[in-house]
Write a protein that holds these residues in place. Sequence first.
Motif, mmCIF file in Angstrom:
data_model
loop_
_atom_site.group_PDB
_atom_site.id
_atom_site.type_symbol
_atom_site.label_atom_id
_atom_site.label_comp_id
_atom_site.label_asym_id
_atom_site.label_seq_id
_atom_site.Cartn_x
_atom_site.Cartn_y
_atom_site.Cartn_z
ATOM 1 N N PHE A 267 0.829 -1.210 0.000
ATOM 2 C CA PHE A 267 0.000 0.000 0.000
ATOM 3 C C PHE A 267 0.865 1.262 0.000
ATOM 4 N N THR A 268 1.911 1.241 -0.808
ATOM 5 C CA THR A 268 2.862 2.351 -0.832
ATOM 6 C C THR A 268 3.267 2.647 -2.265
ATOM 7 N N TRP A 269 3.167 3.899 -2.647
ATOM 8 C CA TRP A 269 3.570 4.331 -3.981
ATOM 9 C C TRP A 269 3.803 5.827 -3.954
ATOM 10 N N TRP A 270 4.332 6.330 -5.057
ATOM 11 C CA TRP A 270 4.499 7.778 -5.232
ATOM 12 C C TRP A 270 3.371 8.289 -6.116
ATOM 13 N N ASN A 271 2.875 9.467 -5.816
ATOM 14 C CA ASN A 271 1.779 10.075 -6.590
ATOM 15 C C ASN A 271 2.348 11.131 -7.533
ATOM 16 N N THR A 272 1.982 11.033 -8.808
ATOM 17 C CA THR A 272 2.529 11.925 -9.818
ATOM 18 C C THR A 272 1.456 12.869 -10.359
ATOM 19 N N LYS A 273 1.904 13.832 -11.145
ATOM 20 C CA LYS A 273 0.991 14.809 -11.744
ATOM 21 C C LYS A 273 0.400 14.327 -13.065
ATOM 22 N N ARG A 274 0.875 13.197 -13.540
ATOM 23 C CA ARG A 274 0.378 12.660 -14.805
ATOM 24 C C ARG A 274 -0.558 11.491 -14.518
ATOM 25 N N LEU B 3 -8.985 6.633 -23.840
ATOM 26 C CA LEU B 3 -7.929 6.920 -22.874
ATOM 27 C C LEU B 3 -7.682 8.421 -22.846
ATOM 28 N N TRP B 4 -7.871 9.000 -21.677
ATOM 29 C CA TRP B 4 -7.600 10.423 -21.471
ATOM 30 C C TRP B 4 -6.433 10.527 -20.503
ATOM 31 N N GLU B 5 -5.352 11.210 -20.941
ATOM 32 C CA GLU B 5 -4.162 11.365 -20.106
ATOM 33 C C GLU B 5 -3.953 12.843 -19.792
ATOM 34 N N PRO B 6 -4.480 13.295 -18.643
ATOM 35 C CA PRO B 6 -4.314 14.697 -18.241
ATOM 36 C C PRO B 6 -3.053 14.897 -17.403
ATOM 37 N N TYR B 7 -2.636 16.140 -17.313
ATOM 38 C CA TYR B 7 -1.491 16.527 -16.486
ATOM 39 C C TYR B 7 -1.917 17.714 -15.635
ATOM 40 N N PHE B 8 -1.605 17.638 -14.348
ATOM 41 C CA PHE B 8 -2.005 18.687 -13.410
ATOM 42 C C PHE B 8 -0.787 19.549 -13.099
ATOM 43 N N THR B 9 -0.836 20.786 -13.494
ATOM 44 C CA THR B 9 0.303 21.679 -13.302
ATOM 45 C C THR B 9 0.369 22.238 -11.886
ATOM 46 N N GLY B 10 -0.679 22.030 -11.123
ATOM 47 C CA GLY B 10 -0.801 22.629 -9.807
ATOM 48 C C GLY B 10 -1.798 23.764 -9.804
ATOM 49 N N LYS B 11 -2.082 24.283 -11.007
ATOM 50 C CA LYS B 11 -3.054 25.370 -11.141
ATOM 51 C C LYS B 11 -4.132 25.069 -12.167
#
Length: 555
Positions: free
Chosen positions: A373-380, A528-536
């Motif tokens: 139950f451990t992973w890194w969370n990315t913006k993609r 398939l939709w691949e969004p990217y979150f810039t933070g804003k």
Amino acid sequence: MDRLTRFGPPLQIATLLVAGVGIEHAVFAFERWIPRTIYFEPSFTLALLGSVQWLVLLVLLFTVPLFWRRSNRLDWDVIDSIGGFRWVVFGIAVSLCWSYAGYPINHYFGQTHALDRWLLIGTTIAILRSPALLPLFLFELAVCRAQLRHPVAAFTPIGDELPLRLIGIITAAVVINLAVQSSAVTKVLSREQETAASRNPWVVPTPILVFAALCLVGSYYGNAGIAKLTIGESPIDWITGSHLENLFVGTYLKGWQWVGTMQSVVDWSSAVATIGPFVSAATVIIECGMIFILVHRVGTVGLLTCILGMHLGIVALSGIFFWKWLVVEIALGLWLWWARDNRSLDAIYSKSHAVISVVVIMAFMNTFKLNDFTWWNTKRYAVLEIEAQSTDGSTCSIDAEDFSPYMLVDYIRPAGAARDTFGFGSTLSQALMSRTEELDAAVLSAALRKRRKQNAGATNEREKHNINDFMGRYIANQNRWMEQSADHSRFVFPFVFPAPLIHIKARSSRSHPRCEDELGINEIAIRLWEPYFTGKQFMTLDDQVLHKLQIPASH
């Protein structure tokens, strides 16, 4: 005999834990052995018993405790000298029964399987009569679960693992105690030992059973806590850099979140980023603290309460809901509180047992493969959307949960795409997460276009074949069912439980309304939709249809 009495409890605890895993694996092996053809019949239980004669004798043997009234050896006293523990077991059994008895209809096989689901409910209730009926419950549960074996579906949800292993531990204790009562070992003991089970070193007493159950629970959470400390280059990397705001955003994009709009997600994500390190630190402390769940009685109830709060926090941040695990922890916590004045439980909180508990939990974590139950969370992120076209030309979205009782997760990928950063933006690579955080969205988009060009002629034929088989049959049978019943309730199970999902489904697709009793779906498109979150803001890196499927008129 004195040596056996001295070393008996640790041996019993180890035996119960190993047996719990062994029974779970036996259930899995039995599920893999069951022929899929039986599920096309109105009753798969009767079809299985009709095709495999020796199973009839086994089921009859499992049923004996339901009618055996000449002896109290089959009552709950066989493992419960304190009282009330049957309700703990019953609650856990109900959590396992719920998923496989309360769905509307299995459209893949085109059957309601009403008799089989009533049998599962009946065997669950029968557990209250005698713990010796647990093998019968596990048999019917396995037969019901095996219908979900399909390459497209996530057949064994993680949510089943802990309660199923705990039921395995309890079943092992029942078998051991019944065997002791009927064996030559008991006959050679004195009459005083026969009348006092606690003096018989072969019998598994209730405190030892509870001890083993708590060790099992503690090992799962302890393993997750240790994994979070070791996944990065330093022990605090996950705490300071897991980026819970990315998880918050990703689960919203999956539709698992309660937040209303994308702008709301952007606004809330900054707050989540602020509290994220504190939440992560609390998570690690609680999970690692579960290694010491049996050091003190107050600490046991306190840690179980903290775990409850942690799960509620996970639901709030991500919509992910391990409700079956909560049933286990709440049931054990309430029973321990109810039995707090029982002096027989004092023994499991002695200094020696505290040391034994830590050793057992650490050994279990290192011996058996547990989920980290451990992973890194990315913006993609990668979001799969199912678009359905009806005969009238309208388009709607089908959610993965609409294929009840199956659970669909990441069932198709672009050719050549790795599992990393697929799904809701997770990866096991700290370096990959860091690069994703640092890269510009335009660079990522260019990399995706390059990947598409390199794999222009490649196809995922096996995944597409599995999708064609599953969705083609499921939707075709659903169309036929809706055509045959004006009120859409002709074949529905007499009562349907609320869906016990592993995550909360709060909203539908970004582009189309959710399908609601649409008649005549004739085409399915998987996008398939691949969004990217810039933070804003959100940027679309890729948006493509991976597969289309024509639905046959009948199946």
